[in-house]
Design a protein around this motif. Structure first.
Motif, PDB file in Angstrom:
ATOM      1  N   VAL A  56     -20.729 -30.471  28.416  1.00 18.28           N
ATOM      2  CA  VAL A  56     -21.546 -29.794  27.400  1.00 18.28           C
ATOM      3  C   VAL A  56     -22.848 -30.570  27.213  1.00 18.28           C
ATOM      4  O   VAL A  56     -23.939 -29.985  27.162  1.00 18.28           O
ATOM      5  CB  VAL A  56     -20.777 -29.671  26.068  1.00 18.28           C
ATOM      6  CG1 VAL A  56     -21.729 -29.259  24.937  1.00 18.28           C
ATOM      7  CG2 VAL A  56     -19.643 -28.660  26.194  1.00 18.28           C
ATOM      8  N   ASN A  57     -22.741 -31.889  27.126  1.00 20.02           N
ATOM      9  CA  ASN A  57     -23.945 -32.714  27.003  1.00 20.02           C
ATOM     10  C   ASN A  57     -24.893 -32.460  28.172  1.00 20.02           C
ATOM     11  O   ASN A  57     -26.113 -32.318  27.990  1.00 20.02           O
ATOM     12  CB  ASN A  57     -23.573 -34.200  26.972  1.00 20.02           C
ATOM     13  CG  ASN A  57     -22.891 -34.623  25.691  1.00 20.02           C
ATOM     14  OD1 ASN A  57     -23.042 -33.979  24.649  1.00 20.02           O
ATOM     15  ND2 ASN A  57     -22.146 -35.718  25.747  1.00 20.02           N
ATOM     16  N   LEU A  59     -25.183 -29.818  30.133  1.00 22.26           N
ATOM     17  CA  LEU A  59     -25.804 -28.494  30.081  1.00 22.26           C
ATOM     18  C   LEU A  59     -26.820 -28.375  28.953  1.00 22.26           C
ATOM     19  O   LEU A  59     -27.735 -27.543  29.029  1.00 22.26           O
ATOM     20  CB  LEU A  59     -24.722 -27.422  29.941  1.00 22.26           C
ATOM     21  CG  LEU A  59     -23.840 -27.221  31.180  1.00 22.26           C
ATOM     22  CD1 LEU A  59     -22.740 -26.199  30.892  1.00 22.26           C
ATOM     23  CD2 LEU A  59     -24.667 -26.774  32.385  1.00 22.26           C
ATOM     24  N   GLU A  60     -26.669 -29.193  27.913  1.00 23.77           N
ATOM     25  CA  GLU A  60     -27.606 -29.147  26.790  1.00 23.77           C
ATOM     26  C   GLU A  60     -28.700 -30.198  26.901  1.00 23.77           C
ATOM     27  O   GLU A  60     -29.489 -30.374  25.968  1.00 23.77           O
ATOM     28  CB  GLU A  60     -26.846 -29.277  25.476  1.00 23.77           C
ATOM     29  CG  GLU A  60     -25.956 -28.055  25.196  1.00 23.77           C
ATOM     30  CD  GLU A  60     -25.295 -28.082  23.834  1.00 23.77           C
ATOM     31  OE1 GLU A  60     -25.152 -29.188  23.266  1.00 23.77           O
ATOM     32  OE2 GLU A  60     -24.913 -26.995  23.344  1.00 23.77           O
ATOM     33  N   GLY A  61     -28.757 -30.895  28.045  1.00 26.05           N
ATOM     34  CA  GLY A  61     -29.867 -31.807  28.303  1.00 26.05           C
ATOM     35  C   GLY A  61     -29.725 -33.206  27.739  1.00 26.05           C
ATOM     36  O   GLY A  61     -30.705 -33.963  27.694  1.00 26.05           O
ATOM     37  N   ARG A  62     -28.511 -33.580  27.347  1.00 25.84           N
ATOM     38  CA  ARG A  62     -28.266 -34.942  26.855  1.00 25.84           C
ATOM     39  C   ARG A  62     -27.588 -35.773  27.936  1.00 25.84           C
ATOM     40  O   ARG A  62     -27.033 -35.220  28.894  1.00 25.84           O
ATOM     41  CB  ARG A  62     -27.371 -34.901  25.605  1.00 25.84           C
ATOM     42  CG  ARG A  62     -28.009 -34.202  24.417  1.00 25.84           C
ATOM     43  CD  ARG A  62     -27.110 -34.296  23.193  1.00 25.84           C
ATOM     44  NE  ARG A  62     -25.845 -33.591  23.367  1.00 25.84           N
ATOM     45  CZ  ARG A  62     -25.667 -32.292  23.139  1.00 25.84           C
ATOM     46  NH1 ARG A  62     -26.678 -31.546  22.723  1.00 25.84           N
ATOM     47  NH2 ARG A  62     -24.483 -31.734  23.306  1.00 25.84           N
ATOM     48  N   ARG A  96     -15.487 -25.242  23.683  1.00 27.92           N
ATOM     49  CA  ARG A  96     -16.891 -25.635  23.523  1.00 27.92           C
ATOM     50  C   ARG A  96     -17.643 -25.500  24.852  1.00 27.92           C
ATOM     51  O   ARG A  96     -18.788 -25.042  24.896  1.00 27.92           O
ATOM     52  CB  ARG A  96     -16.985 -27.061  22.989  1.00 27.92           C
ATOM     53  CG  ARG A  96     -16.550 -27.214  21.547  1.00 27.92           C
ATOM     54  CD  ARG A  96     -16.889 -28.573  20.975  1.00 27.92           C
ATOM     55  NE  ARG A  96     -16.088 -29.658  21.515  1.00 27.92           N
ATOM     56  CZ  ARG A  96     -14.915 -30.055  21.022  1.00 27.92           C
ATOM     57  NH1 ARG A  96     -14.384 -29.426  19.980  1.00 27.92           N
ATOM     58  NH2 ARG A  96     -14.260 -31.070  21.549  1.00 27.92           N
ATOM     59  N   VAL A 100     -20.899 -22.926  25.599  1.00 28.78           N
ATOM     60  CA  VAL A 100     -22.192 -23.342  26.148  1.00 28.78           C
ATOM     61  C   VAL A 100     -22.467 -22.600  27.451  1.00 28.78           C
ATOM     62  O   VAL A 100     -23.589 -22.177  27.724  1.00 28.78           O
ATOM     63  CB  VAL A 100     -22.228 -24.869  26.354  1.00 28.78           C
ATOM     64  CG1 VAL A 100     -23.463 -25.284  27.135  1.00 28.78           C
ATOM     65  CG2 VAL A 100     -22.198 -25.579  25.017  1.00 28.78           C
ATOM     66  N   ALA A 105     -29.245 -19.128  29.736  1.00 30.04           N
ATOM     67  CA  ALA A 105     -29.808 -20.391  30.220  1.00 30.04           C
ATOM     68  C   ALA A 105     -30.379 -20.195  31.609  1.00 30.04           C
ATOM     69  O   ALA A 105     -30.056 -19.215  32.303  1.00 30.04           O
ATOM     70  CB  ALA A 105     -28.726 -21.481  30.248  1.00 30.04           C
TER      71      ALA A 105
END
Length: 228
Positions: A56-57, A59-62, A96, A100, A105
């Motif tokens: 998840v991180n 895919l969300e850019g973290r 989660r 995402v 996206a």
């Protein structure tokens, strides 16, 4: 071109199979050794949950993990939990990841994983699928490499053969299950070694899950593969 929507559905199906199988067991199961050296089954389940959150991180850019040390500490922290807590965590973290994945996206973008590794966002669901399938086998709960979906086995073999392609410590090698063939190892005009065997055994050897005793080798010894 990777079909991320197809792979997300495959991840969901694989997760459901794992949760159904593990849900029939008991708390003693969690504390027993898995097939991974030094890890209990609780470690494997904790890793699966934390990996979902890590992706998840991604895919969300973290950053995928705060650090390698933090990743290991989280697994150690969560490994001793009772089975119901483990199952809830795997289920909720999987949800989660699916949420995402369902969000609009750009799936062609490049994302960063661990240790500076980059990949297309569209490949992330397949990477998660591999985590769920192979670690289900690692649990030693009756799910074997032979039980893996044929599509997954072929695609993961493709992926791992490509991963070792060009590796200076792996001799030029041809892999075949009698129908399909792959090449891996150092670049060469012709493979030095040919490794033949059933799809599950080829994948098991490439993935470090089997020693390769069921494989037939011609042209030399069975190559020693670097750790994944």
């Amino acid at each position: 071109m990777m079909d991320h929507a197809h792979d997300l559905a495959s991840v969901r199906d694989a997760t459901d199979r794992l949760l159904t199988a593990v849900g029939k067991l008991d708390n003693a199961f969690v504390t027993e050794s898995s097939r991974l050296p030094g890890w209990s089954r609780g470690h494997v389940l904790a890793h699966l949950a934390r990996n979902a959150d890590a992706l998840v991180n991604v895919l969300e850019g973290r950053p995928m993990y705060v650090s390698g040390e933090a990743r290991d500490a989280d697994i150690e922290r969560d490994a001793p939990r009772p089975l119901d807590a483990q199952l809830a965590d795997v289920r909720e973290s999987a949800a989660r990841f699916q949420d995402v994945g369902a969000a609009p996206a750009d799936w062609t973008r490049t994302v960063e994983l661990r240790n500076g590794v980059t990949d297309s966002a569209s490949r992330v669901p397949f990477r998660r699928w591999a985590e769920v399938e192979l670690h289900h086998v690692d649990l030693g709960a009756g799910y074997e490499l032979e039980d893996l979906p044929a599509e997954f086995t072929e695609r993961e073999t493709d992926f791992l053969a490509a991963r070792f392609a060009g590796h200076p410590d792996v001799p030029p090698t041809r892999l075949t299950d009698g129908t399909r063939a792959w090449t891996t190892g150092r670049e060469s005009d012709a493979p030095e070694v040919t490794v033949t065997g059933p799809p599950a055994d080829l994948l098991g050897w490439l993935a470090g899950r089997r020693a390769g005793s069921a494989l037939t080798v011609k042209g030399g010894a069975l190559p020693t593969l670097p750790p994944l």
